[in-house]
Structures are given as C-alpha cells and as structure tokens.
Design an enzyme around this catalytic site. Structure first.
Site, PDB file in Angstrom:
ATOM      1  N   GLU B 163     -37.238  66.984 145.332  1.00 37.70           N
ATOM      2  CA  GLU B 163     -37.981  65.469 144.207  1.00 37.70           C
ATOM      3  C   GLU B 163     -36.876  65.509 142.978  1.00 37.70           C
ATOM      4  O   GLU B 163     -38.038  64.026 142.789  1.00 37.70           O
ATOM      5  CB  GLU B 163     -39.553  66.679 143.891  1.00 37.70           C
ATOM      6  CG  GLU B 163     -40.505  66.116 144.920  1.00 37.70           C
ATOM      7  CD  GLU B 163     -40.903  64.950 145.431  1.00 37.70           C
ATOM      8  OE1 GLU B 163     -41.485  64.029 144.374  1.00 37.70           O
ATOM      9  OE2 GLU B 163     -41.960  65.142 145.902  1.00 37.70           O
ATOM     10  N   GLU B 166     -35.074  62.459 143.859  1.00 40.24           N
ATOM     11  CA  GLU B 166     -35.637  61.523 144.280  1.00 40.24           C
ATOM     12  C   GLU B 166     -35.940  60.499 143.020  1.00 40.24           C
ATOM     13  O   GLU B 166     -35.503  59.469 142.818  1.00 40.24           O
ATOM     14  CB  GLU B 166     -37.221  61.788 145.690  1.00 40.24           C
ATOM     15  CG  GLU B 166     -36.452  61.823 146.223  1.00 40.24           C
ATOM     16  CD  GLU B 166     -37.396  62.035 147.791  1.00 40.24           C
ATOM     17  OE1 GLU B 166     -36.949  62.648 148.622  1.00 40.24           O
ATOM     18  OE2 GLU B 166     -38.546  62.330 147.095  1.00 40.24           O
ATOM     19  N   GLU B 167     -37.182  61.685 142.409  1.00 39.57           N
ATOM     20  CA  GLU B 167     -37.939  60.559 140.760  1.00 39.57           C
ATOM     21  C   GLU B 167     -36.812  60.462 139.782  1.00 39.57           C
ATOM     22  O   GLU B 167     -37.094  59.441 139.248  1.00 39.57           O
ATOM     23  CB  GLU B 167     -38.735  61.542 140.154  1.00 39.57           C
ATOM     24  CG  GLU B 167     -39.156  62.077 141.105  1.00 39.57           C
ATOM     25  CD  GLU B 167     -41.450  62.674 140.955  1.00 39.57           C
ATOM     26  OE1 GLU B 167     -41.163  63.220 139.523  1.00 39.57           O
ATOM     27  OE2 GLU B 167     -41.942  62.266 141.123  1.00 39.57           O
TER      28      GLU B 167
END
Lengths: 279, 279
Positions: B163, B166-167
């Site tokens: 995460e 990705e962010e």
C-alpha cells in the site's frame, strides 16, 4: 413496483417519463437499490437498463443491488446485465456493477475469519484444556486450549470470554492478546486471524458443553506441554513459550482500551506498559 | 447432467436407481456439490430432494451447494427446498442446508475486513503522509498516514509495504504491528480490524498514485501532530503517542515470524523482545 430515481426519491418517474429503480447514494459516488417485490424478468431487465443509463449520465460509479433470499430469481437478470456478486449473508445476495472505464475501487468483501485461543491458568499453575468432539483433533486424546470463532460484531475480548464459558463453564476476565497468527486459504479461500488471548479465571468449576466438547479439565502446565502434539507443532511450541514468558516473566502483549474514531467506539489493543501516555 | 452419489462417485445411480447430485464429503460430516451445467428447475428440484433424502439416511450434517454466477437461476430452487446463503464471491454463490435436528455448527462466513495504517518516518523525523481523493476526508486538506485494505490471501506485512509503495512510490521494510483496532458495522454489517504498522523507509522519492491520492509528502512530525484533525480524534491521538513512544522510547509491538501449524505456513506476530525463546 414502487420505484423512484436517486435524484427524485419521491417520484417513480424522471422528467423523461422513464421509470427507474429506487436508489440511495453512497459516500463514494455510487448508488444502492434493494429489491423488495417480485417482478417479471423482462420488466426488471428494462428497469435495470434504463436505471443504468440514468446513473451513467449522472456520473455514478458503483451500483449495488441487494436481493433478499425470497427474490433470488431476480439475480439471473442482473447477471445478464453485467452484474457480479459482491457478498452474501444468510438472507440476501449483494450484486455490484462498476460504471466508469477506470479500474474499480469498490470496497472488498470481508476476507478474514477471526478466531481465538484462550490461555487460562489458575493459581496452582494448572491450565484449562479441552478435548474436542469434532474437527481434525477428535478422538486423538489431545488436550488443547479452548478455541473458537469470534461472532460477527463481537469484540475479540468478549468472544474469548464467551467461548471459554460456553465450552467449559469457567468464568474469566480478559487480560491481553499475547500474539496473533495470520494464515490463508483456510476455508473457501478465506484468510484467518487467530488471536492467542490470556484470560484470568474467576471461577474453577468445570461444566462441559456437550455438543462440541468431549472433556475439559484443569491440567498441570508441565503435563500439557509434554504432549507430543504440543511438542511437534511449531505454532504450539511458540504459544507454550509465550504463555510461559507471560506467567513467569515479563512478556507484554496488547491490552484493549475503548477508543473512538469518527464518533464510533472500538477497541484499541496496544502495549499499555510501554506507552508513556497523555490520555 | 453428470451426477453421482457421495458413496459411489463414479456412478450416477444408487442401487435404487435414483439419480443423485455428485458430492464430496468434508471433514465435518457434511457434503458439498458444485453445479456445473444448466438444468430445468423441476429436474433440479427432484434431484435435490432425492439427494437430501439420501444424505439424511447417511447421517450427513451440512449440505453445501456452490452455484457459479452463470447458473444463478438454479438458486431459486435451492431456496425453495430450504437452503440459505452462506457466502458469495465474485463468481459464485454458496448455499447451505443443515440436516440434523440439533443447532447447526457450520463454519461462519468471513466476518472481518483487514486494513492497515502505515507509520513511515525518516532520519529527519519526517513522516510520510498523503491526502486522499475519495472518502470522508477528501478535499479537507488533511494529511494522514497511508492506509489501505489487505487483499484476500495477503499477509498484513506484505499488504502494508504494498500500500505504501502504491500510494507514494516509497519502498519500505516492515518493522512491527504497534497496535490494532477492532470496530463493527463498518460496511454492510461487517467488522473491521485495523493494524497500525511501523515501516522503515528504504527510499525517499515520492511518486503519487493518481487514481486515489491527491498529494503525498514527507512532513515534519510536529507539523503532522498539530493538525486539528489529528488532535480531535481519540484514535489518532493514541496513534500519535504510540508512534512517538516507538520512535523516542522503548515501545514494543508485535514482530512477524514465519510459523507453521498443521503443515501450513503463516505469520505469527508476537513481542519478540519479551520472549525468552528456545526456537
């Protein structure tokens, strides 16, 4: 059927005169409709198509259709229109569709079952153990910690106290989560979170749950740990060491505190000893 | 349709000449059948009834029927015969029935979604924060930890590293679970487990995920904590204190170790510092 648009919830008709499915908007730019009455498949199909056209024009993203068990015949039509399944509970199926061209950002279905194992030890260093009637350990004479599944909507600390009471009749007070284990593909592809919980006994008398438990007893700790089953399983060896470190040493787990977020109460599990808190 | 009994899986007929649904036995005294071809509702109904009679005679308990999305029209017949829904995934609905008179001991549906919040701090005491494009915090100028949902089958430590990458584009190494929070009724009645994870940055350059993230930056810790949003939410105040105690003090969370049980590998999260281990 009583139907209304999401922009004009009191009316079954748009200015164009087309009947639409009733829908409520969600926080993520989507709409949800709940089927409440039987409908002819071709009528439902026409209604769904005009509603989807309308929601597309409105720039909606996710479209949710909740179908109660009694109206499950409607699901076939929704599938033919491109819907798929999001999740189901005992009495309903939730279907979903994603309008935008971009990849969907729909919330995931629940992915984990939550279980607990309860470490309950008395003043005589006897641990509360059970033999199960069903499952992979049945009939092998193995003594193990009481275990169970946390119910939907139930806190881990409440669930562990409840499971110990149900299986053995012993009243307990929750102390700490000592560790937890995540594993995958355990049942129908779902994942599992298993919390090892320490509980303090408030009563000693044992009353066995006859449907699931063959026998229960307070067993000397050394006798429990000497079982080949406990020696041979890596997870159980770790649990034994953690429980021993908790009983005889300085092992600190996570203690639950009621903590709110966005006006909703929940339980925050943390290492309270190590926290220099201003709360 | 190719059909066979659970006792004679190669044949479509019992000695009585009655055709039965094909089924495999499970570990809990139940049977599961998976529908694979379209069928006339009345034919399916007859097949289901004769199969249920047979399984009742055999002393079976739970009966599972898996219906793929394309054959969802068959579900109506099963519901009429007394089945209910157990769970659904994108492409199938699982129905279930309980034969014995006693209360059912069927495994529960998955009850929890698992989320993570990532605490990533660099050597300059700057914390990695994002502004989200959607959800309840959008457009409010609030800087928060990267958060996300752990995928089905994904470990918490892998999910948090993924995460963050990705962010924000930042590479990280998982350190510990510092705390976790359980809350209920968050989405369609399901419960949530939210793990506060500490990660160590392995890179510093930020590259924002345009679909979900408005902006990302390394923000001085004091500036992050001074935000009214962080001050006003009890959960965020706790998270702030825990993260500060981890950075500046002696706070110990749970570290994951690969640990097997019943020949299956999983991750055991425990307080490794406090454990006097023999492993």
């Amino acid at each position: 059927m009583a139907a209304s648009s999401s922009t004009n919830p009191m009316s079954g008709e748009e200015a164009t005169g087309v009947t639409l499915l009733p829908a409520v908007e969600d926080r993520y730019g989507g709409v949800m409709t709940e089927m409440s009455q039987p409908m002819d498949p071709s009528a439902f199909s026409a209604l769904l198509r005009s509603s989807l056209s309308n929601w597309t024009l409105q720039g909606k993203k996710g479209v949710w259709i909740k179908i109660p068990k009694e109206l499950i015949g409607l699901a076939e039509t929704a599938v033919k229109e491109g819907f798929w399944f999001h999740h189901a509970e005992k009495n309903y199926l939730m279907l979903v569709y994603w309008i935008p061209k971009e990849e969907n950002t729909l919330p995931a279905n629940a992915s984990h079952r939550v279980g607990i194992g309860a470490f309950v030890i008395n003043d005589k260093k006897e641990v509360l153990v059970v033999q199960e009637k069903t499952g992979r350990l049945q009939g092998q004479g193995i003594w193990k910690f009481p275990t169970g599944v946390v119910n939907e909507g139930e806190d881990i600390h409440d669930g562990s106290v409840r499971e110990v009471k149900e299986e053995t009749g012993v009243d307990t007070e929750f102390v700490q989560v000592l560790a937890f284990r995540q594993s995958h593909k355990t049942f129908c592809g779902k994942s599992d979170l298993f919390f090892v919980c320490m509980l303090k006994p408030l009563s000693l008398e044992i009353s066995v749950q006859e449907s699931e438990i063959e026998a229960a007893q307070w067993m000397p700790w050394e006798e429990y740990t000497k079982q080949p089953f406990v020696q041979n399983q890596e997870l159980l060896r770790y649990m034994t060491d953690i429980c021993a470190a908790k009983t005889n040493g300085d092992y600190q787990g996570f203690t639950p505190l009621p903590v709110s977020a966005f006006d909703q109460l929940g339980s925050l599990y943390l290492n309270t000893r190590d926290l220099q808190s201003r709360h």
